[in-house]
Scaffold this active site. Structure first.
Site, PDB file in Angstrom:
ATOM      1  CB  SER A  62      24.852  18.235 -36.793  1.00 55.60           C
ATOM      2  OG  SER A  62      23.071  18.485 -36.600  1.00 55.60           O
ATOM      3  CD  GLU A 162      19.555  16.342 -37.815  1.00 54.04           C
ATOM      4  OE1 GLU A 162      18.685  16.710 -36.865  1.00 54.04           O
ATOM      5  OE2 GLU A 162      20.746  16.388 -37.571  1.00 54.04           O
TER       6      GLU A 162
END
Length: 292
Positions: A62, A162
């Protein structure tokens, strides 16, 4: 002139000795750990540099949401997007079985929220759904790659969002950065070489509000130290392997000066607690170096 030369020599010797102590302390933190640990530090005002495994291409997880956020704000600067524009949240973009405080806030969807809220949730809370919503607005990861390339950011690659990383463990390894690249891009950001002043100030404020990873870079720093940061973590696979436990940050010192620090723990068979403790201990060691 001889006295001046001697002074410079003494300063150089002293600096080398300090750097050696820093190296020894960091080596002791990561000694015998079943992990690859990358570290880069860059002093903004004094040009100090420290690197360990700085050219290895380590998966970002992330942390790449910082790069994505800058690409979104570049679109804002160019008038292609607006932070005030409304984005519809629904079942198609509030995916289940992924980290998403945004979905927790709007569990039923069918609500329009400003892009600013999505960006802030993506950066400060590392929201995965918010991340993919922004990537869709940009036209995909290629837009982020093109933006970073245009700004001279080396050693960086982004290919998957993601959702794709959740479907395939190995996909995360295609989203990588070198440690040197992470501190260099933070310096470019700080210097206003990525975005307009308005967007730079906005994102800096957002990053200062990050609430994830309190047991990593900020854990042992003095309370209320300004730390503009972005975390990343993969969790463990069935074999007990942690792909990534990461964090990057711009830290403001008590004297008003700054440094960027990046610590990535990759392919680790250590526990989550040990991985995070390494990052925390390295951060404290670097902080102490700058505050001698």
């Amino acid at each position: 002139m001889k006295k001046l030369g001697l002074l410079f020599l003494l300063i150089s010797v002293f600096t080398f000795a300090q750097r050696s102590v820093l190296e020894q302390k960091i080596n002791s933190i990561i000694k015998d750990k079943k992990a690859t640990v990358g570290v880069s530090v860059l002093g903004f005002e004094n040009g100090f540099k420290y690197n360990k495994n700085s050219e290895k291409k380590l998966l970002m997880q992330s942390v790449f949401k910082f790069h994505i956020a800058t690409a979104v704000l570049d679109f804002v600067d160019k008038g292609k997007l607006s932070l005030d524009q409304k984005i519809l949240l629904n079942k198609s973009n509030l995916l289940e079985n992924t980290w998403s405080p945004l979905r927790d806030k709007y569990p039923n969807g069918n609500v329009e929220v400003p892009l600013s809220e999505i960006l802030e949730y993506t950066v400060t809370k590392s929201d995965n759904n918010g991340c993919d919503i922004m990537l869709k607005l940009l036209g995909g990861t290629k837009t982020v790659q093109k933006f970073m390339d245009s700004k001279g950011v080396k050693g960086f690659q982004i290919k998957y969002n993601e959702e794709a990383m959740h479907k395939d463990w190995n996909a995360q390894y295609e989203n990588y950065s070198t440690m040197r690249s992470t501190v260099d891009v933070l310096k470019k950001f700080y210097d206003g070489k990525l975005l307009s002043k308005k967007s730079t100030d906005y994102l800096m404020k957002v990053m200062l509000s990050t609430s994830t990873g309190l047991n990593k870079l900020v854990e042992q720093l003095p309370k209320n130290t300004p730390v503009a940061r972005k975390t990343g973590a993969s969790g463990k696979n069935d074999a007990g392997l942690t792909g990534a436990e990461n964090e990057i940050a711009i830290i403001t010192l008590p004297n008003g000066k700054h440094y960027a620090i990046s610590v990535f723990v990759s392919n680790s068979m250590e526990s989550d607690a040990v991985n995070c403790k390494m990052i925390s201990d390295i951060s404290k060691t670097v902080w102490d170096y700058f505050n001698k």
